[in-house]
Enzyme design. Structure first.
Site, PDB file in Angstrom:
ATOM      1  N   TYR A  16       4.783   2.095   7.210  1.00  0.00           N
ATOM      2  CA  TYR A  16       5.127   0.830   6.958  1.00  0.00           C
ATOM      3  C   TYR A  16       6.270   0.089   7.360  1.00  0.00           C
ATOM      4  O   TYR A  16       6.670  -1.333   7.155  1.00  0.00           O
ATOM      5  CB  TYR A  16       5.082   0.264   5.389  1.00  0.00           C
ATOM      6  CG  TYR A  16       3.595   0.708   4.781  1.00  0.00           C
ATOM      7  CD1 TYR A  16       2.592  -0.093   5.092  1.00  0.00           C
ATOM      8  CD2 TYR A  16       3.370   2.009   4.165  1.00  0.00           C
ATOM      9  CE1 TYR A  16       1.136   0.341   4.792  1.00  0.00           C
ATOM     10  CE2 TYR A  16       2.014   2.165   3.687  1.00  0.00           C
ATOM     11  CZ  TYR A  16       1.104   1.454   3.989  1.00  0.00           C
ATOM     12  OH  TYR A  16      -0.179   2.140   3.540  1.00  0.00           O
ATOM     13  N   HIS A  21       5.056  -7.181   5.948  1.00  0.00           N
ATOM     14  CA  HIS A  21       5.075  -6.830   4.455  1.00  0.00           C
ATOM     15  C   HIS A  21       6.419  -6.478   3.968  1.00  0.00           C
ATOM     16  O   HIS A  21       6.833  -6.364   2.766  1.00  0.00           O
ATOM     17  CB  HIS A  21       3.825  -6.162   3.931  1.00  0.00           C
ATOM     18  CG  HIS A  21       3.335  -6.771   2.676  1.00  0.00           C
ATOM     19  ND1 HIS A  21       3.338  -7.995   2.340  1.00  0.00           N
ATOM     20  CD2 HIS A  21       2.295  -6.155   1.826  1.00  0.00           C
ATOM     21  CE1 HIS A  21       2.663  -8.072   1.252  1.00  0.00           C
ATOM     22  NE2 HIS A  21       2.072  -7.328   0.967  1.00  0.00           N
ATOM     23  N   PHE A  66       4.982   1.221  -4.201  1.00  0.00           N
ATOM     24  CA  PHE A  66       4.051   0.380  -3.500  1.00  0.00           C
ATOM     25  C   PHE A  66       3.915  -1.004  -4.035  1.00  0.00           C
ATOM     26  O   PHE A  66       4.255  -1.417  -5.058  1.00  0.00           O
ATOM     27  CB  PHE A  66       2.704   0.883  -3.172  1.00  0.00           C
ATOM     28  CG  PHE A  66       2.569   2.404  -2.261  1.00  0.00           C
ATOM     29  CD1 PHE A  66       2.302   2.008  -0.887  1.00  0.00           C
ATOM     30  CD2 PHE A  66       2.637   3.200  -2.552  1.00  0.00           C
ATOM     31  CE1 PHE A  66       2.482   2.952  -0.034  1.00  0.00           C
ATOM     32  CE2 PHE A  66       2.471   4.381  -1.698  1.00  0.00           C
ATOM     33  CZ  PHE A  66       2.428   4.270  -0.619  1.00  0.00           C
ATOM     34  N   ASN A  68       2.047  -3.525  -4.791  1.00  0.00           N
ATOM     35  CA  ASN A  68       1.285  -4.051  -5.959  1.00  0.00           C
ATOM     36  C   ASN A  68       1.763  -3.720  -7.362  1.00  0.00           C
ATOM     37  O   ASN A  68       1.214  -4.085  -8.552  1.00  0.00           O
ATOM     38  CB  ASN A  68      -0.076  -3.874  -5.929  1.00  0.00           C
ATOM     39  CG  ASN A  68      -0.543  -2.560  -5.750  1.00  0.00           C
ATOM     40  OD1 ASN A  68       0.222  -1.742  -5.551  1.00  0.00           O
ATOM     41  ND2 ASN A  68      -2.009  -2.230  -6.067  1.00  0.00           N
ATOM     42  N   ASN A 114       1.128  -9.959  -3.986  1.00  0.00           N
ATOM     43  CA  ASN A 114       0.623  -8.889  -4.927  1.00  0.00           C
ATOM     44  C   ASN A 114       2.003  -8.354  -5.560  1.00  0.00           C
ATOM     45  O   ASN A 114       2.324  -8.010  -6.692  1.00  0.00           O
ATOM     46  CB  ASN A 114      -0.042  -7.623  -4.372  1.00  0.00           C
ATOM     47  CG  ASN A 114      -1.778  -8.253  -4.306  1.00  0.00           C
ATOM     48  OD1 ASN A 114      -2.000  -9.089  -4.995  1.00  0.00           O
ATOM     49  ND2 ASN A 114      -2.251  -7.476  -3.264  1.00  0.00           N
TER      50      ASN A 114
END
Length: 194
Positions: A16, A21, A66, A68, A114
């Site tokens: 990632y 994001h 992560f 969320n 989120n």
């Protein structure tokens, strides 16, 4: 000397690292280099570092839960340091702002993000400063796939100027507060003129 907790939102792991994001992680990494510190200590369910900058003590946190579940990490750090929402600055990606632009705001909803949703649930509200890094919307396709995709090569070329601009913005925010910083930087295009 004020103490502020600055959280960059993102997802952990090399998969990632260059995704839209992870704009919050990218800003925090750049800020830590400018400050001469690192965000590498494992603490508060994240990677943590601290240092002095422009006369304030800055606590830097990249949740490793992560996106969320980012609120858990934020809540742990705020409780430990006995800080309130007014001491918190959150840096995150925003689909509703074009790439290269940044907006600041205090309070508000989560807008479907989120990470912000988790923060607001865990912290009992959204009364903190947000630095919203524009990533734009996809021309077609799913927004979730888009934010989890890497920046395009053209966007990658503009990232250094964007990151420098956001660190300048943070310096102004720490020195002179939100109203002045908003008047100078809100919706500013940080990309070099073509």
């Amino acid at each position: 000397m004020a103490t502020r907790l600055i959280i960059g939102l993102g997802n952990p792991g090399p998969k990632y690292q260059w995704t839209r994001h992870n704009a919050g992680f990218m800003v925090l990494d750049h800020l830590s280099r400018v400050m001469g510190t690192s965000v590498a200590k494992k603490s508060f369910s994240g990677l943590y570092g601290e240092g002095s900058w422009h006369g304030d003590r800055l606590l830097l946190l990249k949740p490793q839960t992560f996106m969320n579940l980012s609120g858990r990490s934020a809540a742990e750090a705020l409780r430990f340091h006995k800080l309130t929402l007014s001491d918190l600055i959150v840096i995150h990606d925003d689909l509703d702002i074009p790439f290269g632009r940044v907006k600041l705001k205090e309070g508000g909803g989560h807008g479907g993000h989120n990470g912000l949703r988790s923060l607001m649930q865990e912290l009992g509200g959204g009364g903190f400063v947000r630095i919203r890094i524009g990533v734009g919307r996809p021309l077609r396709g799913d927004a979730a796939d888009y934010v989890l995709a890497n920046f395009s090569s053209a966007e990658m070329a503009g990232l250094p100027a964007l990151l420098d601009g956001v660190v300048d913005l943070l310096g102004e925010l720490v020195r002179n507060g939100l109203p002045r910083t908003m008047s100078l930087y809100n919706n500013k295009d940080f990309l070099p003129a073509a």
